[in-house]
Design an enzyme around this catalytic site. Structure first.
Site, PDB file in Angstrom:
ATOM      1  N   ILE A  19      24.089  21.683  75.574  1.00  8.98           N
ATOM      2  CA  ILE A  19      24.526  23.071  75.455  1.00  8.98           C
ATOM      3  C   ILE A  19      23.506  24.010  76.116  1.00  8.98           C
ATOM      4  O   ILE A  19      23.881  24.960  76.820  1.00  8.98           O
ATOM      5  CB  ILE A  19      24.723  23.427  73.963  1.00  8.98           C
ATOM      6  CG1 ILE A  19      25.962  22.678  73.429  1.00  8.98           C
ATOM      7  CG2 ILE A  19      24.848  24.929  73.756  1.00  8.98           C
ATOM      8  CD1 ILE A  19      26.124  22.725  71.918  1.00  8.98           C
ATOM      9  N   ASN A  91      18.081  27.547  70.811  1.00 10.98           N
ATOM     10  CA  ASN A  91      19.124  26.512  70.926  1.00 10.98           C
ATOM     11  C   ASN A  91      18.643  25.128  70.502  1.00 10.98           C
ATOM     12  O   ASN A  91      19.418  24.351  69.944  1.00 10.98           O
ATOM     13  CB  ASN A  91      19.618  26.471  72.381  1.00 10.98           C
ATOM     14  CG  ASN A  91      20.354  25.191  72.700  1.00 10.98           C
ATOM     15  OD1 ASN A  91      21.477  24.965  72.253  1.00 10.98           O
ATOM     16  ND2 ASN A  91      19.714  24.313  73.477  1.00 10.98           N
ATOM     17  N   GLN A 148      28.394  17.847  55.893  1.00 11.17           N
ATOM     18  CA  GLN A 148      28.707  16.640  56.675  1.00 11.17           C
ATOM     19  C   GLN A 148      28.395  15.395  55.860  1.00 11.17           C
ATOM     20  O   GLN A 148      29.008  14.364  56.050  1.00 11.17           O
ATOM     21  CB  GLN A 148      27.900  16.647  57.975  1.00 11.17           C
ATOM     22  CG  GLN A 148      28.300  15.548  58.938  1.00 11.17           C
ATOM     23  CD  GLN A 148      27.527  15.623  60.234  1.00 11.17           C
ATOM     24  OE1 GLN A 148      26.313  15.433  60.261  1.00 11.17           O
ATOM     25  NE2 GLN A 148      28.222  15.916  61.306  1.00 11.17           N
ATOM     26  N   TYR A 154      19.275  19.430  58.174  1.00 12.79           N
ATOM     27  CA  TYR A 154      20.014  20.100  59.255  1.00 12.79           C
ATOM     28  C   TYR A 154      20.943  21.164  58.679  1.00 12.79           C
ATOM     29  O   TYR A 154      20.992  22.293  59.166  1.00 12.79           O
ATOM     30  CB  TYR A 154      20.800  19.039  60.019  1.00 12.79           C
ATOM     31  CG  TYR A 154      21.551  19.501  61.246  1.00 12.79           C
ATOM     32  CD1 TYR A 154      20.871  19.879  62.404  1.00 12.79           C
ATOM     33  CD2 TYR A 154      22.941  19.524  61.262  1.00 12.79           C
ATOM     34  CE1 TYR A 154      21.566  20.272  63.535  1.00 12.79           C
ATOM     35  CE2 TYR A 154      23.642  19.912  62.394  1.00 12.79           C
ATOM     36  CZ  TYR A 154      22.952  20.281  63.532  1.00 12.79           C
ATOM     37  OH  TYR A 154      23.640  20.663  64.664  1.00 12.79           O
ATOM     38  N   LYS A 158      20.679  25.157  59.451  1.00 12.03           N
ATOM     39  CA  LYS A 158      21.752  25.913  60.103  1.00 12.03           C
ATOM     40  C   LYS A 158      22.294  26.999  59.168  1.00 12.03           C
ATOM     41  O   LYS A 158      22.680  28.077  59.624  1.00 12.03           O
ATOM     42  CB  LYS A 158      22.859  24.965  60.564  1.00 12.03           C
ATOM     43  CG  LYS A 158      22.414  23.980  61.662  1.00 12.03           C
ATOM     44  CD  LYS A 158      21.879  24.686  62.906  1.00 12.03           C
ATOM     45  CE  LYS A 158      21.697  23.738  64.086  1.00 12.03           C
ATOM     46  NZ  LYS A 158      21.143  24.397  65.287  1.00 12.03           N
ATOM     47  N   ALA A 185      31.070  23.103  67.112  1.00 11.44           N
ATOM     48  CA  ALA A 185      31.474  22.049  66.167  1.00 11.44           C
ATOM     49  C   ALA A 185      31.394  20.707  66.885  1.00 11.44           C
ATOM     50  O   ALA A 185      30.503  19.911  66.648  1.00 11.44           O
ATOM     51  CB  ALA A 185      32.866  22.304  65.623  1.00 11.44           C
ATOM     52  N   GLU A 186      32.311  20.498  67.826  1.00 13.56           N
ATOM     53  CA  GLU A 186      32.339  19.234  68.578  1.00 13.56           C
ATOM     54  C   GLU A 186      32.260  19.579  70.064  1.00 13.56           C
ATOM     55  O   GLU A 186      33.273  19.793  70.711  1.00 13.56           O
ATOM     56  CB  GLU A 186      33.622  18.457  68.273  1.00 13.56           C
ATOM     57  CG  GLU A 186      33.945  18.299  66.786  1.00 13.56           C
ATOM     58  CD  GLU A 186      32.888  17.515  66.010  1.00 13.56           C
ATOM     59  OE1 GLU A 186      32.288  16.596  66.590  1.00 13.56           O
ATOM     60  OE2 GLU A 186      32.670  17.817  64.831  1.00 13.56           O
ATOM     61  N   THR A 189      28.293  16.582  74.807  1.00 13.13           N
ATOM     62  CA  THR A 189      26.959  16.605  75.424  1.00 13.13           C
ATOM     63  C   THR A 189      26.472  15.153  75.560  1.00 13.13           C
ATOM     64  O   THR A 189      27.005  14.250  74.899  1.00 13.13           O
ATOM     65  CB  THR A 189      25.949  17.357  74.517  1.00 13.13           C
ATOM     66  OG1 THR A 189      25.859  16.664  73.266  1.00 13.13           O
ATOM     67  CG2 THR A 189      26.353  18.796  74.271  1.00 13.13           C
TER      68      THR A 189
HETATM   69  P1  NAP Z   1      20.937  17.896  73.164  1.00 15.35           P
HETATM   70  O1  NAP Z   1      21.957  17.476  74.171  1.00 15.35           O
HETATM   71  O2  NAP Z   1      20.106  16.868  72.477  1.00 15.35           O
HETATM   72  O3  NAP Z   1      19.965  18.960  73.815  1.00 15.35           O
HETATM   73  C1  NAP Z   1      18.934  19.538  73.034  1.00 15.35           C
HETATM   74  C2  NAP Z   1      17.816  20.005  73.944  1.00 15.35           C
HETATM   75  O4  NAP Z   1      16.815  20.585  73.104  1.00 15.35           O
HETATM   76  C3  NAP Z   1      17.175  18.876  74.699  1.00 15.35           C
HETATM   77  O5  NAP Z   1      16.863  19.308  75.994  1.00 15.35           O
HETATM   78  C4  NAP Z   1      15.910  18.602  73.881  1.00 15.35           C
HETATM   79  O6  NAP Z   1      14.883  18.142  74.715  1.00 15.35           O
HETATM   80  C5  NAP Z   1      15.557  19.974  73.357  1.00 15.35           C
HETATM   81  N1  NAP Z   1      14.794  19.903  72.121  1.00 15.35           N
HETATM   82  C6  NAP Z   1      15.210  19.420  70.938  1.00 15.35           C
HETATM   83  N2  NAP Z   1      14.231  19.515  70.030  1.00 15.35           N
HETATM   84  C7  NAP Z   1      13.168  20.060  70.671  1.00 15.35           C
HETATM   85  C8  NAP Z   1      11.853  20.403  70.266  1.00 15.35           C
HETATM   86  N3  NAP Z   1      11.402  20.172  69.039  1.00 15.35           N
HETATM   87  N4  NAP Z   1      11.033  20.976  71.164  1.00 15.35           N
HETATM   88  C9  NAP Z   1      11.448  21.199  72.430  1.00 15.35           C
HETATM   89  N5  NAP Z   1      12.679  20.884  72.870  1.00 15.35           N
HETATM   90  C10 NAP Z   1      13.527  20.316  72.003  1.00 15.35           C
HETATM   91  O7  NAP Z   1      21.659  18.745  71.986  1.00 15.35           O
HETATM   92  P2  NAP Z   1      22.955  19.693  72.029  1.00 15.35           P
HETATM   93  O8  NAP Z   1      24.100  18.914  71.516  1.00 15.35           O
HETATM   94  O9  NAP Z   1      23.068  20.398  73.337  1.00 15.35           O
HETATM   95  O10 NAP Z   1      22.545  20.721  70.876  1.00 15.35           O
HETATM   96  C11 NAP Z   1      22.039  22.011  71.153  1.00 15.35           C
HETATM   97  C12 NAP Z   1      22.177  22.863  69.890  1.00 15.35           C
HETATM   98  O11 NAP Z   1      23.558  22.898  69.518  1.00 15.35           O
HETATM   99  C13 NAP Z   1      21.415  22.332  68.686  1.00 15.35           C
HETATM  100  O12 NAP Z   1      20.861  23.401  67.954  1.00 15.35           O
HETATM  101  C14 NAP Z   1      22.496  21.643  67.867  1.00 15.35           C
HETATM  102  O13 NAP Z   1      22.201  21.637  66.487  1.00 15.35           O
HETATM  103  C15 NAP Z   1      23.696  22.538  68.166  1.00 15.35           C
HETATM  104  N6  NAP Z   1      24.984  21.866  67.926  1.00 15.35           N
HETATM  105  C16 NAP Z   1      25.517  20.982  68.821  1.00 15.35           C
HETATM  106  C17 NAP Z   1      26.746  20.406  68.565  1.00 15.35           C
HETATM  107  C18 NAP Z   1      27.425  19.468  69.547  1.00 15.35           C
HETATM  108  O14 NAP Z   1      28.588  19.112  69.312  1.00 15.35           O
HETATM  109  N7  NAP Z   1      26.790  19.078  70.623  1.00 15.35           N
HETATM  110  C19 NAP Z   1      27.435  20.697  67.389  1.00 15.35           C
HETATM  111  C20 NAP Z   1      26.873  21.590  66.491  1.00 15.35           C
HETATM  112  C21 NAP Z   1      25.647  22.176  66.782  1.00 15.35           C
HETATM  113  P3  NAP Z   1      14.307  16.646  74.660  1.00 15.35           P
HETATM  114  O15 NAP Z   1      15.205  15.818  73.799  1.00 15.35           O
HETATM  115  O16 NAP Z   1      14.305  16.206  76.062  1.00 15.35           O
HETATM  116  O17 NAP Z   1      12.977  16.800  74.133  1.00 15.35           O
END
Ligand code: NAP
Length: 272
Positions: A19, A91, A148, A154, A158, A185-186, A189
């Protein structure tokens, strides 16, 4: 639509993947300058080079945001590079599955991964945001509204982010700083794909989730998520603050019947 983001400076956490990457791309497409803070280096450095080759700024800052000094450093480096911060996008986070059995130490670590850096970055960027009359956008999760199971840390993080969205919107309204949160939500990624890959039948698991998403029976794309974020970051949403906006194809809030097989969908039409 001109979102009036040209030359605005955005600090994005976790902008190298998923995201966050979608948000970085949309911001740069709108002419903004981005500072992107991440733990891992490879993707962030590559993004920086790719955008530099096109004459655009995607300044990479390495840091693990569970470390408060990395949060402070991210703000200082952004200001050092661009001289200001107009937009802060919190994020980075991970659904780390810290549940009731895991104990308080694990719970605290989960808050560090998902919550504390959101506060820390706002704290450290506050003077700059006041100067620029900037805006803050947090990425939350539907998990704090629905639960969940097995993920107390988590869910608590949130939920707190939703609370802080209202709290900070009140705190910062006198400075003309807007604060909003977008709840996925979903969203499809690489992380989501990796999680499904660990299931016995990833394709079936994906299809089962998609079936439950009312709009189009498909995952939200990172571009759809980013479009909302960029709109909230822009002066086009200049009177929107303290809002928690769900971008999820209706997954979290719509009547479960709408994803049932068609013979059941009409049930309840007379107000049942
Ligand atoms: P992702 O694909 O794992 O990307 C997260 C990014 O954040 C990665 O680049 C990761 O870098 C970086 N990151 C995570 N923790 C970090 C830390 N402690 N310090 C520095 N960088 C950090 O995750 P995503 O699905 O895009 O999620 C992004 C946000 O959306 C999150 O807050 C998540 O809770 C929320 N979200 C996502 C979904 C979904 O369906 N995807 C649903 C609900 C909420 P590295 O791993 O390379 O370090």
């Amino acid at each position: 639509m001109n979102l009036q983001l040209r030359d605005k400076v955005a600090l994005v956490t976790g902008g190298s993947k998923g995201i966050g990457l979608g948000i970085v791309r949309e911001l740069i497409a709108e002419g903004a300058k981005v500072a992107n803070v991440n733990r891992s280096e490879v993707e962030g450095r590559q993004l920086e080079r790719d955008y530099a080759a096109e004459g655009q700024d995607c300044f990479f800052i390495q840091g693990d945001l569970t470390d408060l000094s990395a949060c402070k450093n991210a703000v200082e480096q952004t200001v050092g590079k661009f001289g200001r911060i107009d937009i802060l996008i919190n994020n980075a986070g991970v659904n780390d599955g810290v549940g009731l059995e895991d104990g308080p130490e694990a719970f605290l670590l989960s808050l560090q991964r998902n919550l504390i850096h959101y506060y820390a970055l706002v704290h450290y960027a506050l003077d700059e945001l006041k100067k620029s009359q900037g805006t803050i956008i947090n990425i939350g999760s539907k998990v704090c509204e629905t639960g969940q199971g097995g993920t107390s840390g988590y869910a608590a993080s949130k939920g707190a982010i939703n609370g802080l969205t209202r709290e900070w919107a009140v705190d910062l309204a006198p400075h003309n700083i807007r604060v909003n949160t977008v709840l996925p939500a979903e969203t499809w990624t690489p992380l989501y794909e990796k999680c499904l890959a660990e299931m016995p039948d990833p394709e079936q698991a994906k299809a089962e989730i998609e079936r439950l998403i009312p709009l189009g029976q498909r995952f939200t794309t990172i571009e759809e998520l980013a479009a909302m974020v960029v709109f909230l970051a822009s002066p086009m949403s200049s009177h929107t603050t303290g809002q928690i906006i769900v971008v999820d194809g209706g997954y979290t809030h719509l009547d479960r019947k709408c994803t049932f097989p068609s013979d059941v969908q009409g049930f309840g039409g007379a107000g049942v």
